[in-house]
Design a protein around this motif. Structure first.
Motif, PDB file in Angstrom:
ATOM      1  N   UNK A   1       1.312  -1.249  -0.158  1.00 13.16           N
ATOM      2  CA  UNK A   1      -0.129   0.052   0.154  1.00 13.16           C
ATOM      3  C   UNK A   1       1.093   1.348  -0.118  1.00 13.16           C
ATOM      4  N   UNK A   2       0.502   1.992  -0.192  1.00  9.82           N
ATOM      5  CA  UNK A   2       1.580   3.947  -0.560  1.00  9.82           C
ATOM      6  C   UNK A   2      -0.219   4.746  -0.080  1.00  9.82           C
ATOM      7  N   UNK A   3       1.398   5.373   0.343  1.00 12.53           N
ATOM      8  CA  UNK A   3       0.284   6.815   1.679  1.00 12.53           C
ATOM      9  C   UNK A   3      -0.008   7.996   0.433  1.00 12.53           C
ATOM     10  N   UNK A   4      -1.219   8.315   0.517  1.00 10.14           N
ATOM     11  CA  UNK A   4      -2.273   8.375  -0.965  1.00 10.14           C
ATOM     12  C   UNK A   4      -2.236  10.155   0.189  1.00 10.14           C
ATOM     13  N   UNK A   5      -1.899  11.523  -0.354  1.00 12.42           N
ATOM     14  CA  UNK A   5      -2.001  12.666  -0.021  1.00 12.42           C
ATOM     15  C   UNK A   5      -3.037  13.118   0.239  1.00 12.42           C
ATOM     16  N   UNK A   6      -3.712  12.794  -0.779  1.00 12.29           N
ATOM     17  CA  UNK A   6      -4.773  13.406  -1.043  1.00 12.29           C
ATOM     18  C   UNK A   6      -6.024  13.172   0.674  1.00 12.29           C
ATOM     19  N   UNK A   7      -5.450  11.831   0.356  1.00  8.65           N
ATOM     20  CA  UNK A   7      -6.905  11.464   0.702  1.00  8.65           C
ATOM     21  C   UNK A   7      -5.941  10.976   2.740  1.00  8.65           C
ATOM     22  N   UNK A   8      -5.063  11.218   2.887  1.00  7.40           N
ATOM     23  CA  UNK A   8      -4.542  11.032   4.116  1.00  7.40           C
ATOM     24  C   UNK A   8      -4.440   9.344   4.865  1.00  7.40           C
ATOM     25  N   UNK A   9      -5.018   8.769   4.041  1.00  6.51           N
ATOM     26  CA  UNK A   9      -4.569   7.011   3.954  1.00  6.51           C
ATOM     27  C   UNK A   9      -3.778   6.933   3.319  1.00  6.51           C
ATOM     28  N   UNK A  10      -3.893   5.104   3.342  1.00  3.65           N
ATOM     29  CA  UNK A  10      -2.820   4.078   2.547  1.00  3.65           C
ATOM     30  C   UNK A  10      -4.218   3.200   1.508  1.00  3.65           C
ATOM     31  N   UNK A  11      -3.415   3.306   0.619  1.00  2.21           N
ATOM     32  CA  UNK A  11      -4.005   2.992  -0.815  1.00  2.21           C
ATOM     33  C   UNK A  11      -3.743   1.902  -1.206  1.00  2.21           C
ATOM     34  N   UNK A  12      -4.611   1.005  -1.559  1.00  3.01           N
ATOM     35  CA  UNK A  12      -4.184  -0.334  -2.248  1.00  3.01           C
ATOM     36  C   UNK A  12      -4.012   0.167  -3.641  1.00  3.01           C
ATOM     37  N   UNK A  13      -3.156   0.015  -4.441  1.00  3.08           N
ATOM     38  CA  UNK A  13      -2.661   0.268  -5.459  1.00  3.08           C
ATOM     39  C   UNK A  13      -3.400  -0.263  -6.966  1.00  3.08           C
ATOM     40  N   UNK A  14      -4.061  -1.836  -6.455  1.00  2.00           N
ATOM     41  CA  UNK A  14      -4.585  -2.515  -7.196  1.00  2.00           C
ATOM     42  C   UNK A  14      -6.038  -2.405  -7.086  1.00  2.00           C
ATOM     43  N   UNK A  15      -6.668  -2.900  -6.030  1.00  2.00           N
ATOM     44  CA  UNK A  15      -8.249  -2.736  -5.260  1.00  2.00           C
ATOM     45  C   UNK A  15      -8.986  -1.393  -4.943  1.00  2.00           C
ATOM     46  N   UNK A  16      -7.386  -0.108  -4.559  1.00  2.05           N
ATOM     47  CA  UNK A  16      -8.571   0.771  -4.403  1.00  2.05           C
ATOM     48  C   UNK A  16      -9.054   0.575  -2.975  1.00  2.05           C
ATOM     49  N   UNK A  17      -8.601   0.202  -2.176  1.00  2.00           N
ATOM     50  CA  UNK A  17      -8.605  -0.178  -0.612  1.00  2.00           C
ATOM     51  C   UNK A  17      -7.934   0.929  -0.257  1.00  2.00           C
ATOM     52  N   UNK A  18      -8.985   1.625   0.690  1.00  4.55           N
ATOM     53  CA  UNK A  18      -8.184   2.592   1.860  1.00  4.55           C
ATOM     54  C   UNK A  18      -8.171   1.994   3.327  1.00  4.55           C
ATOM     55  N   UNK A  19      -6.443   2.936   4.010  1.00  6.06           N
ATOM     56  CA  UNK A  19      -7.872   2.366   5.517  1.00  6.06           C
ATOM     57  C   UNK A  19      -6.612   3.532   6.213  1.00  6.06           C
ATOM     58  N   UNK A  20      -7.123   3.402   7.434  1.00 12.74           N
ATOM     59  CA  UNK A  20      -6.285   4.666   7.886  1.00 12.74           C
ATOM     60  C   UNK A  20      -4.653   4.342   8.376  1.00 12.74           C
ATOM     61  N   UNK A  21      -3.865   5.260   8.273  1.00 13.11           N
ATOM     62  CA  UNK A  21      -2.743   5.435   8.730  1.00 13.11           C
ATOM     63  C   UNK A  21      -2.201   4.591  10.347  1.00 13.11           C
ATOM     64  N   UNK A  22      -3.441   4.986  10.778  1.00 11.32           N
ATOM     65  CA  UNK A  22      -3.046   4.380  12.587  1.00 11.32           C
ATOM     66  C   UNK A  22      -3.565   2.838  12.856  1.00 11.32           C
ATOM     67  N   UNK A  23      -4.017   1.909  11.921  1.00  9.07           N
ATOM     68  CA  UNK A  23      -4.595   0.633  11.456  1.00  9.07           C
ATOM     69  C   UNK A  23      -3.545   0.101  10.932  1.00  9.07           C
ATOM     70  N   UNK A  24      -2.047   0.942  11.106  1.00  7.74           N
ATOM     71  CA  UNK A  24      -0.694   0.309   9.610  1.00  7.74           C
ATOM     72  C   UNK A  24      -0.595  -0.666  10.830  1.00  7.74           C
TER      73      UNK A  24
END
Length: 347
Positions: A1-24
């Motif tokens: 997963x990559x950090x997405x600056x726009x949403x301020x969340x972690x983003x999966x580049x394959x399925x577009x799933x997002x999670x909070x960084x605090x859940x990392x």
């Protein structure tokens, strides 16, 4: 997963799933206690070592050209040095560094950096034509730059010679009266989060030019924010930056104290004394977009503050364009002078 600056969340580049960084990573109790302590603006004595598992998958790439060391994912394989544009292929396991206390996440995207570059070169008449083409940019990378952040309390005593000048005239003379005053000022000033970059590879003037960073966006460090970005490995220790920081604070104190002594025509420092009552530091990572481009065998480095969007860099001058502009200007002024002379002669 990559950090997405726009949403301020972690983003999966394959399925577009997002999670909070605090859940990392699930925070342990001691980490929660540490975060609560950070919120109270107390200096952290603990937390300077990486937690087990945090550096898994992270490696250090070393540039054999400029000596820069970059922390990145081991999946990179090879990459281009963000400082000098040479290929970086040597890697080793990441270990031995201090764990950052804080991080400011990326707020600006890669597109924002490209748009800022386009606006930066727009209207530059003497810039070589090739710099206006986006495809001329060799590489653009998001990178976290290491910073030492200083807190301090400094007492200051100043002794000035102040002057007040009064002038007047009569029918015969012009008069000037200068009065001299003994001016003293004593006070103290608190400083918080004064930054100094901890990277030899980054030019100090470039890093100071993209300041300021807003520390209110800083949060306790979580390695999830590094996902998809590079991080420069610090190679300047805090002790080596202390004198420069104290000097910088001293300049601020003198400027502030001068403002309290208004009403004088001039103020000359006769003596001064700074007493540093406390000085401590934290370690933080600040976000920067770096753009590399080359022209005539030279590398040009541009930087954008990835929190505020401030963009800086050095631009070359096309000597042919400069010569052409000089000739056209000279011809224009000559024609203008001839026209003015003809008008005067005619009338």
């Amino acid at each position: 997963m990559n950090f997405d600056a726009a949403s301020q969340m972690l983003l999966c580049p394959y399925c577009d799933t997002k999670i909070k960084v605090s859940d990392y990573t699930a925070p342990r109790k001691e980490e929660q206690d540490k975060d609560a302590k950070a919120d109270s603006n107390e200096w952290l004595n603990e937390g300077n070592e990486w937690k087990p598992g945090e550096t898994d998958g992270m490696v250090v790439y070393s540039c054999q050209s400029c000596g820069g060391e970059i922390v990145a994912s081991e999946t990179e394989g090879s990459l281009t040095c963000p400082f000098c544009s040479n290929n970086v292929v040597v890697k080793e396991k990441f270990s031995g560094d201090l764990r950052p206390d804080y991080v400011i996440p990326f707020k600006k995207s890669k597109k924002d950096a490209m748009d800022a570059y386009a606006g930066y070169v727009k209207g530059k008449l003497l810039l070589p034509k090739v710099f206006f083409a986006e495809n001329h940019i060799d590489k653009i990378r998001g990178i976290y730059i290491p910073y030492w952040l200083y807190d301090a309390k400094i007492d200051a005593d100043y002794h000035f010679e102040g002057t007040k000048v009064r002038t007047w005239s009569d029918s015969d003379y012009h008069y000037t009266e200068t009065s001299y005053y003994d001016v003293t000022r004593t006070g103290s000033e608190d400083f918080a989060h004064v930054p100094h970059d901890a990277s030899k590879e980054m030019p100090d003037d470039l890093m100071e030019s993209i300041e300021p960073f807003d520390f209110s966006d800083a949060i306790p460090f979580n390695s999830g924010y590094l996902a998809g970005f590079l991080a420069n490995r610090y190679d300047v220790n805090a002790e080596a930056t202390k004198d420069h920081i104290v000097e910088r604070m001293g300049n601020t104190i003198e400027s502030d104290i001068r403002e309290t002594a208004g009403g004088y025509s001039s103020l000359r420092v006769l003596s001064k004394n700074h007493n540093v009552r406390s000085l401590s530091h934290k370690y933080a990572l600040y976000p920067v977009w770096l753009l590399n481009t080359s022209w005539n065998g030279k590398n040009f480095l541009f930087a954008m503050n990835a929190q505020t969007g401030k963009f800086v860099g050095n631009l070359p001058v096309d000597k042919f364009k400069a010569l052409l502009l000089y000739v056209l200007s000279a011809v224009g002024f000559t024609l203008l002078a001839i026209i003015v002379c003809l008008i005067i002669i005619t009338f």
